[in-house]
Design an enzyme around this catalytic site. Sequence first.
Site, PDB file in Angstrom:
ATOM      1  N   ASP A   1       0.843  -1.196   0.000  1.00  0.00           N
ATOM      2  CA  ASP A   1       0.000   0.000   0.000  1.00  0.00           C
ATOM      3  C   ASP A   1       0.880   1.247   0.000  1.00  0.00           C
ATOM      4  O   ASP A   1       0.547   2.271  -0.591  1.00  0.00           O
ATOM      5  CB  ASP A   1      -0.912   0.031   1.230  1.00  0.00           C
ATOM      6  CG  ASP A   1      -1.929  -1.099   1.198  1.00  0.00           C
ATOM      7  OD1 ASP A   1      -1.856  -1.913   0.258  1.00  0.00           O
ATOM      8  OD2 ASP A   1      -2.776  -1.156   2.101  1.00  0.00           O
TER       9      ASP A   1
ATOM     10  N   SER B   1     -36.244  -5.808  -9.834  1.00  0.00           N
ATOM     11  CA  SER B   1     -36.045  -6.457  -8.556  1.00  0.00           C
ATOM     12  C   SER B   1     -36.225  -7.966  -8.785  1.00  0.00           C
ATOM     13  O   SER B   1     -36.352  -8.383  -9.932  1.00  0.00           O
ATOM     14  CB  SER B   1     -36.987  -5.760  -7.606  1.00  0.00           C
ATOM     15  OG  SER B   1     -37.690  -6.557  -6.884  1.00  0.00           O
ATOM     16  N   LEU B   2     -36.167  -8.770  -7.745  1.00  0.00           N
ATOM     17  CA  LEU B   2     -36.181 -10.223  -7.939  1.00  0.00           C
ATOM     18  C   LEU B   2     -37.338 -10.863  -7.190  1.00  0.00           C
ATOM     19  O   LEU B   2     -37.709 -10.423  -6.104  1.00  0.00           O
ATOM     20  CB  LEU B   2     -34.881 -10.837  -7.413  1.00  0.00           C
ATOM     21  CG  LEU B   2     -33.598 -10.533  -8.177  1.00  0.00           C
ATOM     22  CD1 LEU B   2     -32.389 -10.941  -7.344  1.00  0.00           C
ATOM     23  CD2 LEU B   2     -33.605 -11.277  -9.511  1.00  0.00           C
TER      24      LEU B   2
ATOM     25  N   ASP C   1     -26.063  -8.180   0.377  1.00  0.00           N
ATOM     26  CA  ASP C   1     -27.012  -7.348   1.112  1.00  0.00           C
ATOM     27  C   ASP C   1     -26.446  -5.940   1.239  1.00  0.00           C
ATOM     28  O   ASP C   1     -25.836  -5.580   2.245  1.00  0.00           O
ATOM     29  CB  ASP C   1     -27.253  -7.968   2.489  1.00  0.00           C
ATOM     30  CG  ASP C   1     -28.527  -7.456   3.120  1.00  0.00           C
ATOM     31  OD1 ASP C   1     -29.263  -6.703   2.441  1.00  0.00           O
ATOM     32  OD2 ASP C   1     -28.787  -7.796   4.280  1.00  0.00           O
TER      33      ASP C   1
ATOM     34  N   ARG D   1     -30.690   2.970  -7.227  1.00  0.00           N
ATOM     35  CA  ARG D   1     -31.805   2.333  -7.920  1.00  0.00           C
ATOM     36  C   ARG D   1     -33.086   3.169  -7.788  1.00  0.00           C
ATOM     37  O   ARG D   1     -33.866   3.259  -8.716  1.00  0.00           O
ATOM     38  CB  ARG D   1     -32.010   0.945  -7.306  1.00  0.00           C
ATOM     39  CG  ARG D   1     -33.196   0.207  -7.823  1.00  0.00           C
ATOM     40  CD  ARG D   1     -33.221  -1.199  -7.231  1.00  0.00           C
ATOM     41  NE  ARG D   1     -34.333  -1.951  -7.759  1.00  0.00           N
ATOM     42  CZ  ARG D   1     -35.557  -1.906  -7.262  1.00  0.00           C
ATOM     43  NH1 ARG D   1     -35.818  -1.138  -6.228  1.00  0.00           N
ATOM     44  NH2 ARG D   1     -36.524  -2.616  -7.799  1.00  0.00           N
TER      45      ARG D   1
ATOM     46  N   GLU E   1     -23.922  -4.183  -6.525  1.00  0.00           N
ATOM     47  CA  GLU E   1     -24.284  -3.874  -5.151  1.00  0.00           C
ATOM     48  C   GLU E   1     -23.082  -3.256  -4.437  1.00  0.00           C
ATOM     49  O   GLU E   1     -22.010  -3.855  -4.376  1.00  0.00           O
ATOM     50  CB  GLU E   1     -24.688  -5.195  -4.476  1.00  0.00           C
ATOM     51  CG  GLU E   1     -25.557  -5.041  -3.281  1.00  0.00           C
ATOM     52  CD  GLU E   1     -27.058  -4.955  -3.613  1.00  0.00           C
ATOM     53  OE1 GLU E   1     -27.421  -4.802  -4.802  1.00  0.00           O
ATOM     54  OE2 GLU E   1     -27.847  -5.008  -2.666  1.00  0.00           O
TER      55      GLU E   1
ATOM     56  N   LYS F   1     -29.801 -17.243 -12.082  1.00  0.00           N
ATOM     57  CA  LYS F   1     -30.195 -16.547 -13.313  1.00  0.00           C
ATOM     58  C   LYS F   1     -30.003 -17.483 -14.499  1.00  0.00           C
ATOM     59  O   LYS F   1     -28.930 -18.104 -14.604  1.00  0.00           O
ATOM     60  CB  LYS F   1     -29.319 -15.309 -13.530  1.00  0.00           C
ATOM     61  CG  LYS F   1     -29.383 -14.314 -12.394  1.00  0.00           C
ATOM     62  CD  LYS F   1     -28.340 -13.217 -12.552  1.00  0.00           C
ATOM     63  CE  LYS F   1     -28.386 -12.274 -11.356  1.00  0.00           C
ATOM     64  NZ  LYS F   1     -27.274 -11.334 -11.334  1.00  0.00           N
TER      65      LYS F   1
ATOM     66  N   LYS G   1     -33.760 -16.916  -0.699  1.00  0.00           N
ATOM     67  CA  LYS G   1     -33.354 -16.175   0.500  1.00  0.00           C
ATOM     68  C   LYS G   1     -32.910 -17.109   1.628  1.00  0.00           C
ATOM     69  O   LYS G   1     -33.455 -18.203   1.797  1.00  0.00           O
ATOM     70  CB  LYS G   1     -34.542 -15.334   1.001  1.00  0.00           C
ATOM     71  CG  LYS G   1     -35.032 -14.299   0.002  1.00  0.00           C
ATOM     72  CD  LYS G   1     -34.076 -13.148  -0.146  1.00  0.00           C
ATOM     73  CE  LYS G   1     -34.208 -12.171   0.992  1.00  0.00           C
ATOM     74  NZ  LYS G   1     -35.165 -11.100   0.771  1.00  0.00           N
TER      75      LYS G   1
ATOM     76  N   CYS H   1     -19.602 -16.073  43.144  1.00  0.00           N
ATOM     77  CA  CYS H   1     -19.685 -17.043  44.228  1.00  0.00           C
ATOM     78  C   CYS H   1     -18.454 -16.800  45.099  1.00  0.00           C
ATOM     79  O   CYS H   1     -17.347 -16.639  44.591  1.00  0.00           O
ATOM     80  CB  CYS H   1     -19.663 -18.460  43.664  1.00  0.00           C
ATOM     81  SG  CYS H   1     -19.212 -19.698  44.882  1.00  0.00           S
TER      82      CYS H   1
ATOM     83  N   CYS I   1     -15.776 -24.408  45.252  1.00  0.00           N
ATOM     84  CA  CYS I   1     -17.040 -24.533  44.512  1.00  0.00           C
ATOM     85  C   CYS I   1     -16.803 -25.434  43.300  1.00  0.00           C
ATOM     86  O   CYS I   1     -15.932 -25.154  42.470  1.00  0.00           O
ATOM     87  CB  CYS I   1     -17.522 -23.155  44.078  1.00  0.00           C
ATOM     88  SG  CYS I   1     -18.853 -23.183  42.872  1.00  0.00           S
TER      89      CYS I   1
END
Length: 689
Positions: free
Chosen positions: A49, A98-99, A134, A153, A190, A307, A331, A443, A449
């Site tokens: 980088d 849309s789907l 998403d 969109r 997306e 698709k 989904k 405790c 214990c």
Amino acid sequence: MISCIVIQPEIMPAKPDRVAAEAEIKRLRDELNHHNYLYHALDEPAITDAEFDRLLRNLNDLETLFPDLISDDSPTQRVGAAPLSAFSQVSHELPMLSLDNAFGADDVQDFVRRIKTRLQTDQPIEFACEPKIDGVAVSLLYEGGRFVRGATRGDGSVGEDITQNVRTIDAIPLRLMGDDYPDRLEVRGEVYFPVAAFRRMNERAEARQERTFANPRNAAAGSLRQLDSRITASRGLSMFCYSVGLVSGGELPARHSEILARLRGWGLRVNPLVEVRTDARGCSEFYETILSRRDSLDYEIDGVVFKVDRIDLQQELGMLTRTPRWAVAHKFPPEEAITVLRDVEFQVGRTGAITPVARLEPVQVGGVTISNTTLHNMDEIERLNLMVGDTVVVQRAGDVIPKVVSVLVGERPDHARAVVVPAHCPACGADVVRIEGEVVYRCSNGLACAAQRKESIRHFASRLAMDIEGLGEKLVNQLVDADMVHNPADVYGLTEEALVLLDRMAPKSAGNLLQAIEASKHTTLPRFIYALGIQEVGESTARLLALHFGDLAPLLVASEQELQSIADIGPIVAAKIHTFLTEEHNLSVIRALQEAGVHWPVETPADDGERILGGETWVLTGTLATLTRDEAKARLIKLGAKVSGSVSKNTTCVVAGDAAGSKLAKAETLGVRIINEADLLMLLERHDG
Ligand code: IVH
């Protein structure tokens, strides 16, 4: 790589020759675009980088000298435009569709059957199968290979012009590669917020008591709708392209999968998990595979998309009002669910902490049934305003264990009752106490214990501690209940004759366990210290202690003051360590462990700077706020580390700065240790003087 002319305006006697500058500007742009492509589209960086930044600075310097040579698609032009007062509207020449959704394998079968009926064929149909990202759907317009417009969109016909913000996303090329792209090309995909970057952003916001985002999708949408593109640029968004819209002045291949490959070749980022499958069964297998990988991805997905691969068949099938007939989204089960809190029980941990655990009406969240989840502590119960009998929202995000996130107070039944901390330990009956200033109740019985004994032995044997395979919770419970093991040292006294008397313990498994116990004797000092289970001493503190003292003996006699002198160890932790190591019971267990043969190589003491990180491979990723990449690298090398540009299973540690992306995700997948900038600084300060 071609070497480059470094031109530093402030020390240059005169401007470079314009013709030479123009050629150099072009060369630098090509080189930067190429490395951007290797990094984002292929996830195969070829330079660090820091080197990339250096090239970018050189280009910027030259463009400053010749401002008329600046063009919109220069890598320097991602950020910089003045903030907008509003977004203008964009009409989509082709609507953004849309789907239709499928919620199970049956729905997918129906989808395939409908297609075959419509196409009047019995032949197998090929489907391009893709993860359903998403995020936020975005359209990118390229003219003559140059990025000219980015739009949301919106309602599918009219969206918003977010060009300035889209430009800041490094994963989106400002110029396409090659020369065989159509004159006008609209690419759709997306934009998403990488999960690791999202978590870090929310952690920072929480620390500053600022508003946090509910999930990566909302955060991506919010980041894209900033009028000041510098804010968008700081968020580290990314994008996957999944289709084309308008295409003119050029031909595209006849299959969707080939179009995606072409987009990739032009430098656009396409999801690497895309596959072509034949028929419903193949599609459902793809669904299962992706579902099982869901938690290891650095982006959220809410399903998969199938698709029809052949474009001619897509055209023949056509579309309904807003959804194509040739595609469907299968989904994943929702990650949030509503259920009832039946009861709250209290569990006793290794250090006696009494933890409230929710017993829930079993419910499916993100594909798994949950019936129990920790409520952490009483403050959390108060914060949630939680009562037994309440209707609650349970959420599961990524690989995180599901948790109760809120209460539907309006649904509270009359018989709801408050959650009360027991006065006595549910395991041994001793008093439960709350030390002033602490959140947790404990405790008061210590290792007398049984629950605490079990937990401390289970912790001792755990993977990051002594790593005794086979000595899990069930076996530890049996061993403690049968009075065969009272403390970690007793584990080394177990015999085959004694073990085979236990439930489900055949001679072979007893033999394997004894072998694992024997192997664990050869350990490391950090593991041993961690295994002791001292309160507040996690893996990294154990490591600090080991590095500081080099061996156990000096740690055992260390004063609280000396402990506090170690960076990262404050007075509370120092006191806990000191108290633990002065208690006779603990010292006798430590002696017994050493007598049983537990041993470790002496650590290189901390002040022997050169070799602290000897043999280790470190990776730096993301932006560091207080150090330059080069400086961090130099200082790590000074401590003996090798600093590499890519993450593999041989990587010892990854330092994740701001907006760290794929390398961080890979480290998470491989289980490589990850630290942040503050941890790095502490380490450097401690060892670098
Ligand atoms: S294809 C006609 N592919 O899901 C096809 N969409 O519910 C239109 N999405 O608005 C979209 N990943 O925002 C397609 N691999 C993918 C996708 C995807 C996410 C989103 C997209 C769309 C929504 C449809």
